[in-house]
Write a protein that holds these residues in place. Structure first.
Motif, PDB file in Angstrom:
ATOM      1  N   ARG A 255       1.077  20.225   1.237  1.00  0.00           N
ATOM      2  CA  ARG A 255       0.979  21.376   0.306  1.00  0.00           C
ATOM      3  C   ARG A 255      -0.303  21.262  -0.554  1.00  0.00           C
ATOM      4  O   ARG A 255      -1.075  21.948  -0.785  1.00  0.00           O
ATOM      5  N   GLU A 256      -0.713  19.867  -0.789  1.00  0.00           N
ATOM      6  CA  GLU A 256      -1.713  19.433  -1.774  1.00  0.00           C
ATOM      7  C   GLU A 256      -2.871  18.791  -1.103  1.00  0.00           C
ATOM      8  O   GLU A 256      -3.692  18.317  -1.629  1.00  0.00           O
ATOM      9  N   HIS A 257      -2.981  18.836   0.234  1.00  0.00           N
ATOM     10  CA  HIS A 257      -3.995  18.356   0.996  1.00  0.00           C
ATOM     11  C   HIS A 257      -4.378  16.920   0.868  1.00  0.00           C
ATOM     12  O   HIS A 257      -5.750  16.547   0.499  1.00  0.00           O
ATOM     13  N   LYS A 258      -3.338  16.090   1.018  1.00  0.00           N
ATOM     14  CA  LYS A 258      -3.315  14.744   0.620  1.00  0.00           C
ATOM     15  C   LYS A 258      -3.040  14.041   1.787  1.00  0.00           C
ATOM     16  O   LYS A 258      -2.679  14.760   2.954  1.00  0.00           O
ATOM     17  N   ARG A 259      -3.339  12.629   1.767  1.00  0.00           N
ATOM     18  CA  ARG A 259      -2.793  11.724   2.875  1.00  0.00           C
ATOM     19  C   ARG A 259      -1.377  10.941   2.219  1.00  0.00           C
ATOM     20  O   ARG A 259      -1.159  11.096   1.066  1.00  0.00           O
ATOM     21  N   VAL A 260      -0.519  10.588   3.047  1.00  0.00           N
ATOM     22  CA  VAL A 260       0.508   9.625   2.706  1.00  0.00           C
ATOM     23  C   VAL A 260       0.215   8.251   2.728  1.00  0.00           C
ATOM     24  O   VAL A 260      -0.146   7.711   3.796  1.00  0.00           O
ATOM     25  N   LEU A 261       0.472   7.586   1.813  1.00  0.00           N
ATOM     26  CA  LEU A 261       0.475   6.033   1.854  1.00  0.00           C
ATOM     27  C   LEU A 261       1.888   5.488   1.816  1.00  0.00           C
ATOM     28  O   LEU A 261       2.856   5.743   0.780  1.00  0.00           O
ATOM     29  N   LEU A 262       2.201   4.860   2.971  1.00  0.00           N
ATOM     30  CA  LEU A 262       3.561   4.185   3.102  1.00  0.00           C
ATOM     31  C   LEU A 262       3.311   2.647   2.557  1.00  0.00           C
ATOM     32  O   LEU A 262       2.456   2.101   3.287  1.00  0.00           O
ATOM     33  N   ASP A 263       4.104   2.321   1.651  1.00  0.00           N
ATOM     34  CA  ASP A 263       4.225   1.063   0.868  1.00  0.00           C
ATOM     35  C   ASP A 263       5.520   0.363   1.250  1.00  0.00           C
ATOM     36  O   ASP A 263       6.778   0.670   0.693  1.00  0.00           O
ATOM     37  N   PHE A 264       5.653  -0.579   2.379  1.00  0.00           N
ATOM     38  CA  PHE A 264       6.747  -1.215   2.672  1.00  0.00           C
ATOM     39  C   PHE A 264       6.813  -2.438   1.963  1.00  0.00           C
ATOM     40  O   PHE A 264       5.978  -3.449   1.814  1.00  0.00           O
ATOM     41  N   GLY A 265       8.001  -2.944   1.160  1.00  0.00           N
ATOM     42  CA  GLY A 265       7.985  -4.141   0.324  1.00  0.00           C
ATOM     43  C   GLY A 265       9.566  -4.025  -0.511  1.00  0.00           C
ATOM     44  O   GLY A 265      10.133  -3.225  -0.186  1.00  0.00           O
ATOM     45  N   GLY A 266       9.444  -4.944  -1.287  1.00  0.00           N
ATOM     46  CA  GLY A 266      10.814  -4.909  -2.169  1.00  0.00           C
ATOM     47  C   GLY A 266      10.433  -5.479  -3.525  1.00  0.00           C
ATOM     48  O   GLY A 266       9.415  -6.053  -3.721  1.00  0.00           O
ATOM     49  N   ASP A 267      11.407  -4.934  -4.303  1.00  0.00           N
ATOM     50  CA  ASP A 267      11.249  -5.771  -5.845  1.00  0.00           C
ATOM     51  C   ASP A 267      11.341  -7.000  -6.009  1.00  0.00           C
ATOM     52  O   ASP A 267      10.892  -7.709  -6.863  1.00  0.00           O
ATOM     53  N   TRP A 268      11.967  -7.696  -4.842  1.00  0.00           N
ATOM     54  CA  TRP A 268      12.064  -9.196  -4.926  1.00  0.00           C
ATOM     55  C   TRP A 268      10.603  -9.662  -4.636  1.00  0.00           C
ATOM     56  O   TRP A 268      10.545 -10.960  -4.889  1.00  0.00           O
ATOM     57  N   CYS A 269       9.667  -9.132  -4.309  1.00  0.00           N
ATOM     58  CA  CYS A 269       8.237  -9.477  -3.813  1.00  0.00           C
ATOM     59  C   CYS A 269       7.496  -9.469  -4.865  1.00  0.00           C
ATOM     60  O   CYS A 269       6.922  -8.414  -5.325  1.00  0.00           O
ATOM     61  N   GLY A 270       6.835 -10.733  -5.265  1.00  0.00           N
ATOM     62  CA  GLY A 270       5.775 -10.965  -6.293  1.00  0.00           C
ATOM     63  C   GLY A 270       4.522 -10.093  -5.873  1.00  0.00           C
ATOM     64  O   GLY A 270       3.824  -9.255  -6.711  1.00  0.00           O
ATOM     65  N   ASP A 271       4.274 -10.197  -4.612  1.00  0.00           N
ATOM     66  CA  ASP A 271       2.849  -9.510  -4.180  1.00  0.00           C
ATOM     67  C   ASP A 271       2.953  -8.323  -4.280  1.00  0.00           C
ATOM     68  O   ASP A 271       2.181  -7.261  -4.521  1.00  0.00           O
ATOM     69  N   CYS A 272       4.305  -7.522  -4.002  1.00  0.00           N
ATOM     70  CA  CYS A 272       4.372  -5.977  -4.205  1.00  0.00           C
ATOM     71  C   CYS A 272       4.554  -5.842  -5.545  1.00  0.00           C
ATOM     72  O   CYS A 272       3.794  -4.476  -5.768  1.00  0.00           O
ATOM     73  N   GLN A 273       4.874  -6.382  -6.433  1.00  0.00           N
ATOM     74  CA  GLN A 273       4.814  -6.067  -7.692  1.00  0.00           C
ATOM     75  C   GLN A 273       3.341  -6.013  -8.296  1.00  0.00           C
ATOM     76  O   GLN A 273       2.876  -5.256  -9.014  1.00  0.00           O
ATOM     77  N   VAL A 274       2.582  -7.067  -7.651  1.00  0.00           N
ATOM     78  CA  VAL A 274       1.004  -7.051  -8.107  1.00  0.00           C
ATOM     79  C   VAL A 274       0.555  -5.715  -7.351  1.00  0.00           C
ATOM     80  O   VAL A 274      -0.411  -5.016  -8.300  1.00  0.00           O
ATOM     81  N   LEU A 275       0.764  -5.342  -6.239  1.00  0.00           N
ATOM     82  CA  LEU A 275       0.139  -4.203  -5.479  1.00  0.00           C
ATOM     83  C   LEU A 275       0.590  -2.973  -6.600  1.00  0.00           C
ATOM     84  O   LEU A 275      -0.691  -2.344  -6.867  1.00  0.00           O
ATOM     85  N   ASP A 276       1.572  -3.008  -7.031  1.00  0.00           N
ATOM     86  CA  ASP A 276       2.065  -1.776  -7.709  1.00  0.00           C
ATOM     87  C   ASP A 276       1.282  -1.653  -9.354  1.00  0.00           C
ATOM     88  O   ASP A 276       1.032  -0.870  -9.600  1.00  0.00           O
ATOM     89  N   ILE A 277       1.068  -2.941  -9.550  1.00  0.00           N
ATOM     90  CA  ILE A 277       0.161  -2.933 -10.953  1.00  0.00           C
ATOM     91  C   ILE A 277      -1.074  -2.516 -10.712  1.00  0.00           C
ATOM     92  O   ILE A 277      -1.614  -1.731 -11.363  1.00  0.00           O
TER      93      ILE A 277
END
Length: 167
Positions: A58-80
């Protein structure tokens, strides 16, 4: 001495007038802040990806799949880093972000199989990303765990990635 007693009585009376009395006041200010969940454990990732694809179309975008978990410090940094000014507008203007929960032992088989379906070898670590076009075709998938040491990277590396795959 009498002045202190009056102040103490006044303080008790005021506390009693608050919702929940003094106990409610203490609870209000001592409660731990709510935990921010990035990767909802109870989510249905297939349904979330389908919704993401529909929105991307609908919005003419791409999908970014982010595989990870709240337990993962590097995942937290990526989200920041995703939400810092350097990257936030770029992300929201060009991508629909879908988080897929992977547990710490990486044994939630359905979610791991889903990652493999999109070419993301979870055994290399998380966070792990894949970029899809609005039709679900994989345009990119991390093969070597490029972001699994996000804590040693900077927001600029995420910016380069987003610019490379924005379409």
């Amino acid at each position: 001495m009498r002045g202190r007693m009056k102040i103490w009585v006044l303080a008790v009376a005021l506390a009693a007038m608050l919702p929940g009395g003094a106990t409610g006041l203490r609870a209000q200010y001592s409660a731990a802040p709510a935990k921010h969940s990035i990767y909802p454990e109870a989510a249905d990732p297939r349904a979330d990806i389908a919704k993401g694809l529909a929105q991307a179309k609908r919005e003419h975008k791409r999908v970014l799949l982010d595989f990870g978990g709240d337990w993962c410090g590097d995942c937290q940094v990526l989200d920041i880093y995703f939400h810092q000014p350097l990257n936030s507008d770029l992300l929201t203007k060009n991508f629909v972000l879908v988080h897929v929960f992977i547990n710490e032992t990486m044994d939630n088989a359905d979610h791991v199989q889903l990652a493999l379906r999109y070419g993301v070898p979870i055994a290399k670590g998380v966070p792990a990303l894949a970029v899809l076009d609005a039709n679900g075709t994989v345009l990119y998938s991390q093969k070597t765990g490029q972001f699994n040491s996000m804590r040693n990277m900077d927001p600029g590396s995420v910016n380069q990635f987003l610019n490379r795959w924005k379409g």
